[in-house]
Design a protein around this motif. Structure first.
Motif, PDB file in Angstrom:
ATOM      1  N   MET A 167     -70.362  17.780  -0.492  1.00 11.37           N
ATOM      2  CA  MET A 167     -70.526  16.829  -1.586  1.00 11.37           C
ATOM      3  C   MET A 167     -69.204  16.674  -2.319  1.00 11.37           C
ATOM      4  N   ASP A 168     -68.940  15.442  -2.703  1.00 12.22           N
ATOM      5  CA  ASP A 168     -67.712  15.068  -3.390  1.00 12.22           C
ATOM      6  C   ASP A 168     -68.012  14.886  -4.873  1.00 12.22           C
ATOM      7  N   VAL A 169     -67.441  15.698  -5.724  1.00 13.89           N
ATOM      8  CA  VAL A 169     -67.756  15.567  -7.146  1.00 13.89           C
ATOM      9  C   VAL A 169     -66.512  15.187  -7.935  1.00 13.89           C
ATOM     10  N   THR A 170     -66.633  14.153  -8.771  1.00 20.76           N
ATOM     11  CA  THR A 170     -65.493  13.698  -9.565  1.00 20.76           C
ATOM     12  C   THR A 170     -65.911  13.518 -11.021  1.00 20.76           C
ATOM     13  N   ILE A 171     -65.073  13.989 -11.920  1.00 19.12           N
ATOM     14  CA  ILE A 171     -65.282  13.749 -13.348  1.00 19.12           C
ATOM     15  C   ILE A 171     -64.329  12.632 -13.762  1.00 19.12           C
ATOM     16  N   LEU A 172     -64.843  11.647 -14.501  1.00 17.89           N
ATOM     17  CA  LEU A 172     -63.985  10.584 -15.018  1.00 17.89           C
ATOM     18  C   LEU A 172     -63.839  10.750 -16.522  1.00 17.89           C
ATOM     19  N   GLY A 173     -62.613  10.737 -17.002  1.00 18.46           N
ATOM     20  CA  GLY A 173     -62.414  10.862 -18.451  1.00 18.46           C
ATOM     21  C   GLY A 173     -60.973  11.207 -18.751  1.00 18.46           C
ATOM     22  N   HIS A 174     -60.591  10.972 -19.985  1.00 19.66           N
ATOM     23  CA  HIS A 174     -59.176  11.097 -20.333  1.00 19.66           C
ATOM     24  C   HIS A 174     -58.759  12.496 -20.739  1.00 19.66           C
ATOM     25  N   GLY A 175     -59.504  13.478 -20.369  1.00 25.96           N
ATOM     26  CA  GLY A 175     -59.128  14.816 -20.781  1.00 25.96           C
ATOM     27  C   GLY A 175     -59.474  15.091 -22.228  1.00 25.96           C
ATOM     28  N   CYS A 176     -60.472  14.358 -22.741  1.00 29.73           N
ATOM     29  CA  CYS A 176     -60.940  14.650 -24.092  1.00 29.73           C
ATOM     30  C   CYS A 176     -61.836  15.886 -24.033  1.00 29.73           C
ATOM     31  N   LYS A 177     -62.254  16.331 -25.199  1.00 28.59           N
ATOM     32  CA  LYS A 177     -63.037  17.564 -25.265  1.00 28.59           C
ATOM     33  C   LYS A 177     -64.324  17.434 -24.452  1.00 28.59           C
ATOM     34  N   ASN A 178     -64.991  16.280 -24.594  1.00 30.32           N
ATOM     35  CA  ASN A 178     -66.250  16.074 -23.882  1.00 30.32           C
ATOM     36  C   ASN A 178     -66.066  16.078 -22.375  1.00 30.32           C
ATOM     37  N   CYS A 179     -64.909  15.516 -21.929  1.00 27.54           N
ATOM     38  CA  CYS A 179     -64.687  15.447 -20.488  1.00 27.54           C
ATOM     39  C   CYS A 179     -64.505  16.849 -19.922  1.00 27.54           C
ATOM     40  N   ASP A 180     -63.750  17.670 -20.637  1.00 29.15           N
ATOM     41  CA  ASP A 180     -63.546  19.045 -20.179  1.00 29.15           C
ATOM     42  C   ASP A 180     -64.853  19.818 -20.192  1.00 29.15           C
ATOM     43  N   GLU A 211     -70.269  25.025 -13.453  1.00 29.86           N
ATOM     44  CA  GLU A 211     -71.297  26.034 -13.691  1.00 29.86           C
ATOM     45  C   GLU A 211     -72.593  25.677 -12.951  1.00 29.86           C
ATOM     46  N   ALA A 212     -72.967  24.398 -13.038  1.00 30.07           N
ATOM     47  CA  ALA A 212     -74.203  23.958 -12.399  1.00 30.07           C
ATOM     48  C   ALA A 212     -74.114  24.096 -10.887  1.00 30.07           C
ATOM     49  N   LEU A 213     -72.964  23.734 -10.332  1.00 28.44           N
ATOM     50  CA  LEU A 213     -72.786  23.834  -8.875  1.00 28.44           C
ATOM     51  C   LEU A 213     -72.872  25.285  -8.438  1.00 28.44           C
ATOM     52  N   ALA A 214     -72.261  26.179  -9.216  1.00 31.11           N
ATOM     53  CA  ALA A 214     -72.305  27.601  -8.880  1.00 31.11           C
ATOM     54  C   ALA A 214     -73.747  28.096  -8.921  1.00 31.11           C
ATOM     55  N   GLY A 215     -74.494  27.633  -9.936  1.00 30.15           N
ATOM     56  CA  GLY A 215     -75.899  28.025 -10.061  1.00 30.15           C
ATOM     57  C   GLY A 215     -76.718  27.563  -8.878  1.00 30.15           C
ATOM     58  N   LEU A 216     -76.359  26.399  -8.339  1.00 30.19           N
ATOM     59  CA  LEU A 216     -77.086  25.867  -7.182  1.00 30.19           C
ATOM     60  C   LEU A 216     -76.610  26.515  -5.880  1.00 30.19           C
ATOM     61  N   GLY A 217     -75.534  27.270  -5.968  1.00 30.09           N
ATOM     62  CA  GLY A 217     -74.973  27.867  -4.767  1.00 30.09           C
ATOM     63  C   GLY A 217     -74.338  26.842  -3.841  1.00 30.09           C
ATOM     64  N   ARG A 218     -73.849  25.757  -4.401  1.00 29.12           N
ATOM     65  CA  ARG A 218     -73.203  24.754  -3.551  1.00 29.12           C
ATOM     66  C   ARG A 218     -71.706  24.756  -3.807  1.00 29.12           C
ATOM     67  N   THR A 219     -70.978  24.519  -2.787  1.00 35.73           N
ATOM     68  CA  THR A 219     -69.536  24.463  -2.962  1.00 35.73           C
ATOM     69  C   THR A 219     -69.104  23.000  -2.941  1.00 35.73           C
ATOM     70  N   ALA A 220     -68.281  22.660  -3.884  1.00 38.28           N
ATOM     71  CA  ALA A 220     -67.731  21.303  -3.920  1.00 38.28           C
ATOM     72  C   ALA A 220     -66.456  21.322  -4.730  1.00 38.28           C
ATOM     73  N   GLU A 221     -65.500  20.545  -4.275  1.00 34.81           N
ATOM     74  CA  GLU A 221     -64.282  20.352  -5.061  1.00 34.81           C
ATOM     75  C   GLU A 221     -64.639  19.462  -6.237  1.00 34.81           C
ATOM     76  N   VAL A 222     -64.243  19.857  -7.429  1.00 33.03           N
ATOM     77  CA  VAL A 222     -64.466  18.984  -8.576  1.00 33.03           C
ATOM     78  C   VAL A 222     -63.133  18.357  -8.966  1.00 33.03           C
ATOM     79  N   ALA A 223     -63.016  17.059  -8.719  1.00 36.38           N
ATOM     80  CA  ALA A 223     -61.785  16.350  -9.073  1.00 36.38           C
ATOM     81  C   ALA A 223     -61.935  15.778 -10.477  1.00 36.38           C
ATOM     82  N   HIS A 224     -60.823  15.480 -11.106  1.00 42.56           N
ATOM     83  CA  HIS A 224     -60.866  14.937 -12.469  1.00 42.56           C
ATOM     84  C   HIS A 224     -59.913  13.741 -12.541  1.00 42.56           C
ATOM     85  N   ILE A 225     -60.471  12.550 -12.686  1.00 41.41           N
ATOM     86  CA  ILE A 225     -59.638  11.347 -12.741  1.00 41.41           C
ATOM     87  C   ILE A 225     -59.413  10.952 -14.192  1.00 41.41           C
ATOM     88  N   LYS A 226     -58.152  10.803 -14.578  1.00 41.14           N
ATOM     89  CA  LYS A 226     -57.838  10.478 -15.969  1.00 41.14           C
ATOM     90  C   LYS A 226     -57.192   9.108 -16.118  1.00 41.14           C
TER      91      LYS A 226
END
Lengths: 355, 81
Positions: free
Chosen positions: B1-14, B22-37
């Protein structure tokens, strides 16, 4: 009609329905009760228990401070919560669909209405702006939205209603709306595309603008969102609020009416101009300004001057300009500030003349 | 699974990024989490409110920061590839 089939399986119902609705219902009941007894509570505590004199300066100022703090905090929490829930139904994607292909004029009016009903938080101003423009919404129309959104502030509206009644509240909403429509039309005529960062316009007309939307939220999601938003807002504004009420209390108790009347009274023809010039660099939320407005009105400052001051403080803020700089050239930002400030000044004089 | 966060690096985005991890770890799934700013790239997703969470090209969360538990529920609906 059956529910539209969603792409995702329905989220599992993690909480029973009463667990979702009981906390907000209890909070509203408790808040309503406290609001109802607020005045009597401080009367009893200050006059009867502590033994202060209601006619004394300290007594008057302290009562003003305590009573206003409780009243405003309760009003804010109750209103922001309800509004956040209501707003979770109006997504920007829906707004964009409504605005697409609208002519100027009609489009400006719709955009200003949406700006009032469902403003962007400043963190979403940039993606929202790009989203509108890339969907082909004219720049002038988008500006109407951007202006109305902070100018007609729901917190200010409700606090005005609470302190001064329906008249000033409606006046404020209607003028704010008119300023947004007119300023958007004026800016739209200036050929503003040349002052927008090019990457925004490149996105325009791209055929496959994905229709984002996220998952359809459940009621528990909406209520959770409203709770977090309300807590976040109160956390953010409480220092402003206390400062505003504190200054208000000081004015209430100690500042002589003559002094204020000379500076900002109806006899001073530059009162409105001075109020706006003071309000633009001064950045505060509505919650910080209204206690001040409340106290100054009691000292005889005319309503038009006060509304102009409040609008200037709330609508034009340096942090928002900095955020908008990512998509707008300084020239357009300057025009934006100038047009809105001119509108506010005009509105202030109009009110002072009419009221 | 491909996971991406979109946001300008504000507090909410982080916060959204941290909770997604945390949620992915809880599910036991591995995925790269990218962050597009980048504003232009965010706009290309059609997202108008940040932060947003995109999984396998589909926008799942927009303009809010759900709890890690809720994110786990949402991410669990994305089929494993």
């Amino acid at each position: 009609m059956p529910e539209p089939i969603s792409l995702m399986p329905a989220p599992p119902q993690q909480r029973p329905r009463w667990r979702v609705w009981a906390p907000p219902a209890a909070a509203y009941a408790a808040g309503g009760l406290l609001y109802a007894v607020n005045g009597r509570l401080w009367d009893t505590l200050l006059w009867d228990v502590v033994g202060l004199d209601p006619a004394s300066r300290l007594g008057g100022a302290l009562h003003f401070f305590l009573y206003d703090t409780v009243k405003i905090l309760l009003l804010l929490a109750g209103i922001v919560y309800a509004i956040t829930v209501a707003r979770s139904f109006i997504t920007p994607e829906r707004m964009r669909a409504m605005l697409g292909g609208k002519r100027e004029g009609v489009g400006n009016a719709i955009a200003a209405t949406l700006g009032v009903a469902a403003p962007f938080c400043s963190c979403s101003a940039v993606p929202g702006f790009i989203g509108f423009v890339s969907a082909g919404v004219p720049l002038g129309v988008t500006m109407s939205f951007l202006i109305a959104s902070p100018l007609v502030n729901e917190v200010a509206l409700v606090l005005l209603l609470g302190s001064f009644g329906l008249g000033p509240a409606v006046l404020y909403a209607v003028t704010g709306f008119a300023i947004a429509v007119i300023a958007g039309l004026v800016i739209g005529r200036m050929n503003p595309e040349r002052w927008v960062e090019p990457f925004v316009l490149e996105a325009r007309g791209r055929t496959a603008v994905a229709m984002a939307g996220g998952l359809r939220p459940a009621w528990s999601d909406r209520l959770d969102l409203a709770r977090t938003e309300t807590v976040a807002l109160l956390r953010k504004i409480w220092p402003w609020l206390l400062a505003g009420i504190g200054i208000g209390a000081f004015i209430h108790g100690w500042v002589p009416e003559d002094l204020i009347a000379t500076i900002a009274g109806s006899d001073n023809p530059f009162g409105v101009l001075a109020a706006v010039a003071l309000g633009v660099p001064l950045y505060s939320g509505a919650a910080g300004v209204l206690p001040l407005v409340d106290a100054l009105f009691a000292k005889g400052v005319p309503m038009g001057t006060l509304l102009a001051f409040m609008m200037a403080t709330v609508a034009l803020s340096v942090p928002e300009m900095v955020i908008l700089r990512r998509v707008l050239r300084p020239r357009l930002i300057a025009i934006f500030v100038a047009v809105v400030a001119a509108g506010i000044v005009a509105a202030g004089y109009l009110f002072n003349a009419v009221l | 699974m491909d996971v991406t966060i979109l946001g300008h690096g504000c507090k909410n985005c982080d916060a959204l990024e941290a909770r997604t991890v945390e949620a992915l770890a809880g599910l036991g799934r591995t995925a790269e989490v990218a962050h597009i700013k980048d504003d232009a790239q965010i706009a290309a997703y059609g997202v108008m409110r940040t932060p947003a969470l995109v999984a396998d090209g589909r926008v799942l969360v927009e303009g809010q920061v759900p709890t890690a538990a809720r994110l786990a529920e949402i991410l669990a609906t994305v089929p494993a590839t």
